[in-house]
Design a protein around this motif. Structure first.
Motif, mmCIF file in Angstrom:
data_model
loop_
_atom_site.group_PDB
_atom_site.id
_atom_site.type_symbol
_atom_site.label_atom_id
_atom_site.label_comp_id
_atom_site.label_asym_id
_atom_site.label_seq_id
_atom_site.Cartn_x
_atom_site.Cartn_y
_atom_site.Cartn_z
ATOM 1 N N PHE A 1 0.866 -1.182 0.000
ATOM 2 C CA PHE A 1 0.000 0.000 0.000
ATOM 3 C C PHE A 1 0.906 1.236 0.000
ATOM 4 O O PHE A 1 1.732 1.392 0.899
ATOM 5 N N ILE A 2 0.741 2.102 -1.012
ATOM 6 C CA ILE A 2 1.628 3.256 -1.169
ATOM 7 C C ILE A 2 0.808 4.533 -1.268
ATOM 8 O O ILE A 2 -0.111 4.636 -2.079
ATOM 9 N N ASN A 3 1.138 5.519 -0.422
ATOM 10 C CA ASN A 3 0.512 6.836 -0.507
ATOM 11 C C ASN A 3 1.448 7.861 0.134
ATOM 12 O O ASN A 3 2.346 7.506 0.897
ATOM 13 N N GLU A 4 1.222 9.129 -0.195
ATOM 14 C CA GLU A 4 2.032 10.198 0.394
ATOM 15 C C GLU A 4 1.518 10.529 1.790
ATOM 16 O O GLU A 4 0.317 10.523 2.035
ATOM 17 N N LEU A 5 2.449 10.843 2.687
ATOM 18 C CA LEU A 5 2.069 11.194 4.050
ATOM 19 C C LEU A 5 1.507 12.609 4.114
ATOM 20 O O LEU A 5 2.029 13.523 3.476
ATOM 21 N N LEU A 6 0.438 12.764 4.885
ATOM 22 C CA LEU A 6 -0.142 14.082 5.100
ATOM 23 C C LEU A 6 0.606 14.813 6.212
ATOM 24 O O LEU A 6 0.770 16.020 6.182
ATOM 25 N N TYR A 7 1.072 14.058 7.215
ATOM 26 C CA TYR A 7 1.800 14.633 8.339
ATOM 27 C C TYR A 7 3.203 14.043 8.360
ATOM 28 O O TYR A 7 3.367 12.837 8.521
ATOM 29 N N GLU A 8 4.213 14.890 8.234
ATOM 30 C CA GLU A 8 5.590 14.407 8.222
ATOM 31 C C GLU A 8 6.002 13.829 9.562
ATOM 32 O O GLU A 8 6.876 12.971 9.643
#
Length: 208
Positions: free
Chosen positions: A194-201
């Motif tokens: 499962f791959i997605n960009e993080l909203l909170y670093e």
């Protein structure tokens, strides 16, 4: 009556007393071990209750959102019917979750064995994605699925596997603004990514 984890020590080397001290210390060690296990289980139980509340709230909050849209938004009858179908799907998912938690509690209490059956992973995954298709679409996002066309048959528990996949997709929706890419490889073992960009670093992914 002071609660302490300290063991007993004697400054005197007495033949009759030392065996008693050793025995008391063994009892103290065992008591400390039991207390630690209890605290760990209690902490795990509190986390599990929090997770269950979160799982139940997700489809319920979504259903309430669509109901508010039907009641207060300026939409036509056809759109209202489509929204009602989504509400129905969310409430059915809520019912499934409640039933699965009852089953899970039976398994945890050893009153029921975990039932494993042959399941079609492709179908289970597609159903989970369908539950969140409208949510992602409203944010101009997509769930992109990539796998081989052949059926992937697993020997597993469908309810619990569905809950795992559902959580992953829901968390990707809540904690990201990007598309979600799901890749399934079936070589020596089945591997799902499962791959997605993080909203909170600052999100601590190591604790997930």
């Amino acid at each position: 009556n002071i609660n302490t984890n300290n063991l007993i020590h004697s400054q005197y080397n007495l033949k009759n007393i030392n065996p008693i001290i050793l025995k008391i210390n063994d009892l103290l060690k065992e008591t400390n071990k039991i207390e630690l296990e209890f605290n760990n289980k209690n902490e795990s139980m509190l986390k599990m209750i929090t997770n269950i509340s979160h799982d139940l709230r997700t489809p319920l909050t979504s259903a309430i959102g669509y109901i508010n849209m039907i009641l207060y938004a300026d939409i036509n009858e056809k759109e209202k019917i489509n929204e009602l179908k989504i509400v129905e799907k969310r409430l059915k998912r809520l019912d499934e979750l409640i039933n699965s938690f009852f089953e899970f509690s039976k398994i945890m209490s050893n009153t029921k064995k975990l039932e494993l059956t042959k399941i079609n992973l492709n179908a289970v995954l597609e159903n989970c994605i369908a539950n969140y298709y409208e949510d992602y679409k409203k944010q101009d996002r997509e769930i992109k699925l990539s796998y081989c066309q052949n059926k992937i048959i697993l020997f597993s528990n469908e309810e619990l596997l569905t809950r795992i996949l559902d959580n992953l997709i829901a968390n990707a929706y809540k904690h990201s603004k990007s598309d979600l890419h799901i890749k399934v490889a079936n070589e020596n073992n089945v591997k799902m990514t499962f791959i997605n960009e993080l909203l909170y670093e600052e999100l601590d992914t190591k604790r997930m």
